[in-house]
Design a protein around this motif. Structure first.
Motif, short mmCIF file in Angstrom:
data_model
loop_
_atom_site.label_atom_id
_atom_site.label_comp_id
_atom_site.label_asym_id
_atom_site.label_seq_id
_atom_site.Cartn_x
_atom_site.Cartn_y
_atom_site.Cartn_z
N HIS A 85 24.94 -21.24 -48.95
CA HIS A 85 25.41 -22.53 -48.43
C HIS A 85 26.45 -23.14 -49.37
O HIS A 85 27.46 -23.70 -48.91
N LYS A 86 26.20 -23.06 -50.65
CA LYS A 86 27.17 -23.59 -51.62
C LYS A 86 28.52 -22.90 -51.48
O LYS A 86 29.56 -23.52 -51.68
N GLY A 87 28.49 -21.62 -51.14
CA GLY A 87 29.72 -20.86 -50.98
C GLY A 87 30.31 -20.93 -49.59
O GLY A 87 31.34 -20.29 -49.31
N GLY A 88 29.67 -21.71 -48.69
CA GLY A 88 30.18 -21.84 -47.33
C GLY A 88 29.99 -20.61 -46.47
O GLY A 88 30.63 -20.45 -45.43
N GLU A 89 29.07 -19.73 -46.90
CA GLU A 89 28.85 -18.47 -46.18
C GLU A 89 27.70 -18.60 -45.17
O GLU A 89 26.73 -17.85 -45.19
N PHE A 90 27.84 -19.57 -44.27
CA PHE A 90 26.78 -19.88 -43.32
C PHE A 90 26.54 -18.74 -42.33
O PHE A 90 25.42 -18.54 -41.85
N LEU A 140 28.30 -36.27 -55.95
CA LEU A 140 27.03 -36.67 -55.34
C LEU A 140 26.21 -35.44 -54.96
O LEU A 140 24.99 -35.40 -55.21
N LEU A 141 26.85 -34.43 -54.36
CA LEU A 141 26.16 -33.20 -54.00
C LEU A 141 25.49 -32.57 -55.22
O LEU A 141 24.31 -32.18 -55.17
N THR A 142 26.22 -32.48 -56.29
CA THR A 142 25.69 -31.87 -57.52
C THR A 142 24.48 -32.63 -58.04
O THR A 142 23.46 -32.03 -58.43
N GLN A 143 24.56 -33.96 -58.01
CA GLN A 143 23.46 -34.78 -58.49
C GLN A 143 22.22 -34.61 -57.62
O GLN A 143 21.10 -34.46 -58.14
N LYS A 144 22.41 -34.64 -56.31
CA LYS A 144 21.28 -34.53 -55.39
C LYS A 144 20.66 -33.14 -55.43
O LYS A 144 19.43 -32.99 -55.36
N MET A 145 21.49 -32.11 -55.52
CA MET A 145 20.96 -30.75 -55.60
C MET A 145 20.10 -30.57 -56.84
O MET A 145 19.02 -29.97 -56.78
N LYS A 146 20.56 -31.09 -57.94
CA LYS A 146 19.81 -30.99 -59.19
C LYS A 146 18.51 -31.79 -59.09
O LYS A 146 17.45 -31.35 -59.58
#
Length: 338
Positions: free
Chosen positions: A310-315, A43-49
């Motif tokens: 954010h994708k890498g969790g490096e907040f 779902l994340l991948t779809q929404k990001m795209k």
């Protein structure tokens, strides 16, 4: 999907279901479940795209002037200048929204929108160019009979009224500077006018920010207003990037890439585009709409690099994201994005 939208609305507006959903989304049994994570990551991948080039919603701050001093809001410590957006700039934004097929515009920012004497002119113009969904959020203090008539005549689709208490005593504690009875009467008059006109629009939604000071009144509040307004949204208090104490144990649970970085573009009254709606002080500017386009800013290197972190969790590498609670999985999961 109608079923998906139904579930979304139930969780969004039903306080009990929202509590159950939040508890479930904190559970290690769920967030460590490989099946759940497979479908969630898909779902994340779809929404990001879907939203990486054009935002789902544009939030236009017509003004950041405010008449309240709410205890859960950092407006009192905001350091940026206050002002009202130039109408020429506003029209430029709306015309571009239409050009790139953005259908959802919110005329509201870090202030009280009805303090802008051109607010209804802005709504009328936005609807006149064909924007499908136009919304706002007001504290209701200035929603008098004259403005109520303009609410209906302007074509506004949704109006959120922030009203966070069932009693005057609690309201006075959490929203200093506002009058409980005036706001309550204004809401009632808005509802009566909608009934008189037999109008479907605007949808009237009461917004209740739950905190330790008012959570004891939620059931009473829902009982008072259920059936009178179209919906009641009870939301969890935010910590505004760590500048306001929310009352929760901070930084506990799973964090997702923040969906606001893909769904919502915020444009301040002077044209600056901050990172998100939680960046109330405009500490991280992506660009300025006076001399850049929506597509240029939304597809620019600044936002792209932040999204990658954010994708890498490096907040922790992003100053205003490091202590922000918004993107915890139980507060703002991606499955509530449309």
């Amino acid at each position: 999907m109608k079923i998906g939208k139904l579930i979304y609305n139930q969780v969004l507006y039903d306080h009990r279901q929202k509590k159950i959903a939040a508890k479930l989304l904190k559970s290690p049994l769920l967030i460590k479940n490989p099946v759940y994570n497979f479908f969630y990551n898909r779902l994340l991948t779809q929404k990001m795209k879907q939203f990486e080039k054009i935002p789902f919603r544009v939030m236009i701050e017509n003004t950041n002037v405010c008449n309240a001093n709410c205890i859960f809001c950092p407006h009192k410590i905001m350091k940026r200048k206050v002002g009202v957006m130039n109408m020429g700039l506003f029209k430029k934004i709306i015309e571009e929204c239409k050009k790139v097929k953005i259908e959802y515009v919110t005329i509201y920012g870090f202030g009280e929108p009805l303090l802008d004497n051109q607010f209804f002119e802005r709504v009328e113009y936005t609807k006149s160019v064909g924007i499908q969904r136009v919304t706002t959020n007001t504290n209701g203090m200035y929603l008098d009979e004259e403005k109520i008539e303009k609410v209906f005549n302007s074509g506004l689709d949704e109006i959120y009224v922030s009203f966070d208490a069932a009693t005057s005593k609690t309201y006075k504690k959490i929203r200093p500077g506002l009058d409980f009875q005036i706001v309550k009467n204004n809401i009632l008059n808005l509802v009566k006018e909608k009934e008189r006109r037999q109008s479907k629009k605007p949808e009237i939604i009461l917004s209740y920010v739950e905190s330790r000071d008012n959570k004891h009144e939620i059931k009473k509040y829902i009982k008072q207003w259920k059936g009178m307004v179209d919906n009641i949204s009870v939301s969890f208090i935010q910590n505004w990037t760590g500048d306001i104490e929310s009352g929760e144990i901070l930084m506990v649970g799973r964090r997702d890439p923040c969906r606001l970085l893909w769904t919502d573009m915020v444009i301040s009254w002077n044209g600056d585009v901050p990172l998100c709606c939680n960046d109330y002080g405009n500490r991280m500017i992506l660009g300025n709409i006076n001399d850049q386009s929506i597509k240029e800013i939304w597809g620019g290197d600044k936002l792209r690099k932040i999204r990658e972190l954010h994708k890498g969790g490096e907040f922790e590498k992003i100053n205003i994201c490091a202590q922000c609670e918004y993107n915890f999985h139980h507060k703002s999961p991606w499955w509530v994005s449309k």
